[in-house]
Design a protein around this motif. Structure first.
Motif, PDB file in Angstrom:
ATOM      1  N   LYS A 191      28.851  85.495  66.476  1.00 23.27           N
ATOM      2  CA  LYS A 191      28.671  85.642  64.980  1.00 23.27           C
ATOM      3  C   LYS A 191      27.476  84.492  64.362  1.00 23.27           C
ATOM      4  O   LYS A 191      26.624  85.119  63.505  1.00 23.27           O
ATOM      5  N   LEU A 192      27.582  83.608  65.053  1.00 17.17           N
ATOM      6  CA  LEU A 192      26.635  82.289  64.814  1.00 17.17           C
ATOM      7  C   LEU A 192      25.314  82.730  65.175  1.00 17.17           C
ATOM      8  O   LEU A 192      24.093  82.587  64.180  1.00 17.17           O
ATOM      9  N   ARG A 193      24.901  83.518  66.337  1.00 19.19           N
ATOM     10  CA  ARG A 193      23.708  83.695  66.588  1.00 19.19           C
ATOM     11  C   ARG A 193      23.232  84.974  65.669  1.00 19.19           C
ATOM     12  O   ARG A 193      22.002  85.071  65.604  1.00 19.19           O
ATOM     13  N   ALA A 194      24.150  85.828  65.336  1.00 19.14           N
ATOM     14  CA  ALA A 194      23.624  86.829  64.559  1.00 19.14           C
ATOM     15  C   ALA A 194      23.137  86.346  63.028  1.00 19.14           C
ATOM     16  O   ALA A 194      22.686  86.990  62.426  1.00 19.14           O
ATOM     17  N   LYS A 195      23.648  85.185  62.739  1.00 18.00           N
ATOM     18  CA  LYS A 195      23.275  84.961  61.524  1.00 18.00           C
ATOM     19  C   LYS A 195      21.948  83.965  61.516  1.00 18.00           C
ATOM     20  O   LYS A 195      21.340  83.408  60.414  1.00 18.00           O
ATOM     21  N   GLY A 196      21.395  83.965  62.899  1.00 20.52           N
ATOM     22  CA  GLY A 196      20.214  83.427  63.071  1.00 20.52           C
ATOM     23  C   GLY A 196      20.369  81.596  63.386  1.00 20.52           C
ATOM     24  O   GLY A 196      19.342  80.842  62.983  1.00 20.52           O
ATOM     25  N   ARG A 197      21.544  81.534  63.690  1.00 20.75           N
ATOM     26  CA  ARG A 197      21.689  79.970  64.340  1.00 20.75           C
ATOM     27  C   ARG A 197      22.035  79.864  65.586  1.00 20.75           C
ATOM     28  O   ARG A 197      22.112  80.784  66.405  1.00 20.75           O
ATOM     29  N   VAL A 198      21.599  78.782  65.995  1.00 18.17           N
ATOM     30  CA  VAL A 198      21.791  78.393  67.505  1.00 18.17           C
ATOM     31  C   VAL A 198      22.835  77.506  67.951  1.00 18.17           C
ATOM     32  O   VAL A 198      22.469  76.441  67.123  1.00 18.17           O
ATOM     33  N   PRO A 199      23.811  77.485  68.685  1.00 18.88           N
ATOM     34  CA  PRO A 199      24.741  76.389  69.017  1.00 18.88           C
ATOM     35  C   PRO A 199      24.129  75.346  69.610  1.00 18.88           C
ATOM     36  O   PRO A 199      23.175  75.485  70.658  1.00 18.88           O
ATOM     37  N   ALA A 200      24.593  74.075  69.406  1.00 18.09           N
ATOM     38  CA  ALA A 200      23.882  73.016  69.933  1.00 18.09           C
ATOM     39  C   ALA A 200      25.049  71.790  70.335  1.00 18.09           C
ATOM     40  O   ALA A 200      26.138  72.039  69.474  1.00 18.09           O
ATOM     41  N   VAL A 201      24.935  71.019  71.198  1.00 16.44           N
ATOM     42  CA  VAL A 201      25.948  70.036  71.478  1.00 16.44           C
ATOM     43  C   VAL A 201      24.968  68.594  71.706  1.00 16.44           C
ATOM     44  O   VAL A 201      23.752  68.704  72.384  1.00 16.44           O
ATOM     45  N   ILE A 202      25.299  67.437  71.002  1.00 14.58           N
ATOM     46  CA  ILE A 202      24.607  66.260  71.155  1.00 14.58           C
ATOM     47  C   ILE A 202      25.533  65.508  71.862  1.00 14.58           C
ATOM     48  O   ILE A 202      26.666  65.348  71.490  1.00 14.58           O
ATOM     49  N   TYR A 203      25.021  64.909  72.757  1.00 16.65           N
ATOM     50  CA  TYR A 203      25.721  63.660  73.883  1.00 16.65           C
ATOM     51  C   TYR A 203      24.926  62.425  73.521  1.00 16.65           C
ATOM     52  O   TYR A 203      23.977  62.104  73.124  1.00 16.65           O
ATOM     53  N   GLY A 204      25.792  61.389  74.093  1.00  9.93           N
ATOM     54  CA  GLY A 204      25.527  59.922  74.039  1.00  9.93           C
ATOM     55  C   GLY A 204      26.185  59.159  74.644  1.00  9.93           C
ATOM     56  O   GLY A 204      27.404  59.358  75.060  1.00  9.93           O
ATOM     57  N   ARG A 205      25.620  57.931  75.050  1.00 12.63           N
ATOM     58  CA  ARG A 205      26.616  56.981  75.590  1.00 12.63           C
ATOM     59  C   ARG A 205      27.563  56.253  74.670  1.00 12.63           C
ATOM     60  O   ARG A 205      28.718  56.049  75.176  1.00 12.63           O
ATOM     61  N   GLN A 206      27.388  56.194  73.521  1.00 14.51           N
ATOM     62  CA  GLN A 206      28.007  55.554  72.564  1.00 14.51           C
ATOM     63  C   GLN A 206      29.020  56.415  71.467  1.00 14.51           C
ATOM     64  O   GLN A 206      29.583  56.035  70.534  1.00 14.51           O
ATOM     65  N   ILE A 207      28.676  57.733  71.913  1.00 10.84           N
ATOM     66  CA  ILE A 207      29.340  58.583  70.679  1.00 10.84           C
ATOM     67  C   ILE A 207      30.106  59.738  71.697  1.00 10.84           C
ATOM     68  O   ILE A 207      29.607  60.046  72.878  1.00 10.84           O
ATOM     69  N   LYS A 208      30.813  60.312  70.902  1.00  9.67           N
ATOM     70  CA  LYS A 208      31.559  61.547  71.519  1.00  9.67           C
ATOM     71  C   LYS A 208      30.650  62.750  71.475  1.00  9.67           C
ATOM     72  O   LYS A 208      30.058  63.157  70.530  1.00  9.67           O
ATOM     73  N   PRO A 209      30.754  63.691  72.323  1.00 14.91           N
ATOM     74  CA  PRO A 209      29.876  64.935  72.151  1.00 14.91           C
ATOM     75  C   PRO A 209      30.386  65.697  70.727  1.00 14.91           C
ATOM     76  O   PRO A 209      31.522  65.814  70.407  1.00 14.91           O
ATOM     77  N   GLN A 210      29.298  66.141  70.276  1.00 16.61           N
ATOM     78  CA  GLN A 210      29.544  66.705  68.910  1.00 16.61           C
ATOM     79  C   GLN A 210      28.764  68.150  68.721  1.00 16.61           C
ATOM     80  O   GLN A 210      27.808  68.184  69.134  1.00 16.61           O
ATOM     81  N   ASN A 211      29.682  69.202  68.306  1.00 16.76           N
ATOM     82  CA  ASN A 211      29.007  70.546  68.293  1.00 16.76           C
ATOM     83  C   ASN A 211      28.337  70.482  67.000  1.00 16.76           C
ATOM     84  O   ASN A 211      28.564  70.269  65.935  1.00 16.76           O
ATOM     85  N   LEU A 212      27.058  71.222  67.156  1.00 14.23           N
ATOM     86  CA  LEU A 212      26.150  71.406  66.161  1.00 14.23           C
ATOM     87  C   LEU A 212      25.635  72.807  66.170  1.00 14.23           C
ATOM     88  O   LEU A 212      25.894  73.681  67.134  1.00 14.23           O
ATOM     89  N   GLU A 213      24.870  73.154  64.983  1.00 14.32           N
ATOM     90  CA  GLU A 213      24.105  74.513  64.883  1.00 14.32           C
ATOM     91  C   GLU A 213      22.879  74.174  64.466  1.00 14.32           C
ATOM     92  O   GLU A 213      22.725  73.571  63.481  1.00 14.32           O
ATOM     93  N   LEU A 214      21.666  74.788  64.962  1.00 16.72           N
ATOM     94  CA  LEU A 214      20.644  74.525  64.377  1.00 16.72           C
ATOM     95  C   LEU A 214      20.011  76.012  63.719  1.00 16.72           C
ATOM     96  O   LEU A 214      20.317  77.112  64.315  1.00 16.72           O
ATOM     97  N   ASN A 215      19.076  75.894  63.054  1.00 13.41           N
ATOM     98  CA  ASN A 215      18.106  77.206  62.536  1.00 13.41           C
ATOM     99  C   ASN A 215      17.314  77.792  63.520  1.00 13.41           C
ATOM    100  O   ASN A 215      16.409  76.803  64.128  1.00 13.41           O
ATOM    101  N   ARG A 216      17.506  78.716  63.985  1.00 15.32           N
ATOM    102  CA  ARG A 216      16.632  79.373  64.956  1.00 15.32           C
ATOM    103  C   ARG A 216      15.023  79.255  64.829  1.00 15.32           C
ATOM    104  O   ARG A 216      14.357  78.748  65.578  1.00 15.32           O
ATOM    105  N   LEU A 217      14.543  79.603  63.375  1.00 15.26           N
ATOM    106  CA  LEU A 217      13.222  79.627  63.145  1.00 15.26           C
ATOM    107  C   LEU A 217      12.722  78.420  63.032  1.00 15.26           C
ATOM    108  O   LEU A 217      11.514  78.308  63.797  1.00 15.26           O
ATOM    109  N   ASP A 218      13.340  77.224  62.988  1.00 18.12           N
ATOM    110  CA  ASP A 218      13.163  75.923  62.661  1.00 18.12           C
ATOM    111  C   ASP A 218      12.851  75.470  64.271  1.00 18.12           C
ATOM    112  O   ASP A 218      11.734  74.863  64.326  1.00 18.12           O
ATOM    113  N   LEU A 219      13.807  75.840  64.995  1.00 23.98           N
ATOM    114  CA  LEU A 219      13.455  75.439  66.363  1.00 23.98           C
ATOM    115  C   LEU A 219      12.186  76.111  67.157  1.00 23.98           C
ATOM    116  O   LEU A 219      11.534  75.477  67.927  1.00 23.98           O
TER     117      LEU A 219
END
Length: 281
Positions: free
Chosen positions: A21-49
């Motif tokens: 459903k997220l992709r159908a709305k023009g969003r792209v699922p994403a995850v950000i990782y890091g050594r000092q942070i916990k993984p966080q679920n994000l969504e990006l605008n497909r056109l911007d990316l």
């Protein structure tokens, strides 16, 4: 590498149906990782990316990431991996890696050849691109989007190895220095192409013939082996039957001895009868 701004949004849903459903709305699922942070679920605008990727040299992007509804300041992140649909090429998922401006990171950078090799231009050689990406380490802002290598001086049989590449200032090329990256090979003649085509055409038939022979031998050996077992079993009764014959051989031998004795006795008697007759005459 110059950082580019991008806005992300928190993502609460992570199941497959919700992601569709997220992709159908023009969003792209994403995850950000890091050594000092916990993984966080994000969504990006497909056109911007897609717009950022269209103007970038490669998919190695350094982002000034702003997460909506997040009180923290902008976060510096590298695009670690982008997943595309195998048929349509649509963006499916993005992995981001949060980095620090003062810590070196290791990434894969594409390699591009510049110029026309002398061996290709004058002798008809072929430029072979052995490695399309190489591993480098540098500070995020010093990372190159692409490394260009001049191949105009290469003759047939010559190449450029990993240790020959001159990286930009502040960038370290990682890996075995003797690994070939670009090389100029000798041209392939028509006779070599014909011979290679003939070998490719003959090889499958030879393999099948050998295979059939092996299968025939295996099939013929199996019945023989199976038939050998009953013979072995049948040999046992014959051996058992031979025992009575051996036992019965003794009486047969005695009977033969008696017969020879009788014939021996009869022979002298006949001779004795003939002698008196001769005397009477």
């Amino acid at each position: 590498m110059k950082s580019v701004p991008l806005t992300a949004y928190p993502r609460a849903l992570s199941r497959r149906a919700a992601v569709r459903k997220l992709r159908a709305k023009g969003r792209v699922p994403a995850v950000i990782y890091g050594r000092q942070i916990k993984p966080q679920n994000l969504e990006l605008n497909r056109l911007d990316l897609e717009n950022l990727l269209h103007h970038a040299v490669s998919e190695n992007l350094l982002l000034d990431l702003t997460v909506a509804e997040d009180g923290r300041a902008k976060r510096l992140a590298l695009v670690q991996e982008i997943q595309h649909h195998p048929l349509s090429g649509m963006l499916l998922h993005v992995d981001l890696h949060e980095v620090s401006e003062t810590e070196k990171v290791t990434v894969m950078v594409p390699v591009e050849s510049v110029g026309e090799a002398a061996g290709v231009k004058t002798s008809g050689g072929v430029l072979e691109h052995v490695l399309f990406k190489i591993k480098v380490r540098a500070l995020p802002n010093d990372l190159p989007e692409m490394i260009q290598v001049d191949v105009s001086h290469l003759e047939i049989g010559q190449g450029i190895h990993l240790g020959d590449i001159k990286a930009p200032p502040g960038v370290e090329v990682l890996g075995d220095k003797h690994i070939s990256v670009l090389a100029v090979a000798a041209p392939v003649t028509e006779a070599q192409e014909a011979a290679a085509a003939a070998e490719a055409a003959v090889a499958p038939g030879e393999v099948e013939m050998i295979k059939e022979k092996k299968e025939d031998l295996a099939a013929g050996a199996a019945p023989a082996a199976r038939g050998a077992a009953p013979q072995a079993k049948g040999a046992a009764p014959a051996a058992k039957g031979a025992a009575p014959a051996a036992k019965g051989a003794a009486p047969g031998a005695k009977a033969g001895e008696k017969a020879t004795e009788k014939t021996a006795e009869k022979a002298p008697e006949k001779g004795a009868e003939k002698k008196p007759t001769e005397r009477k005459k």
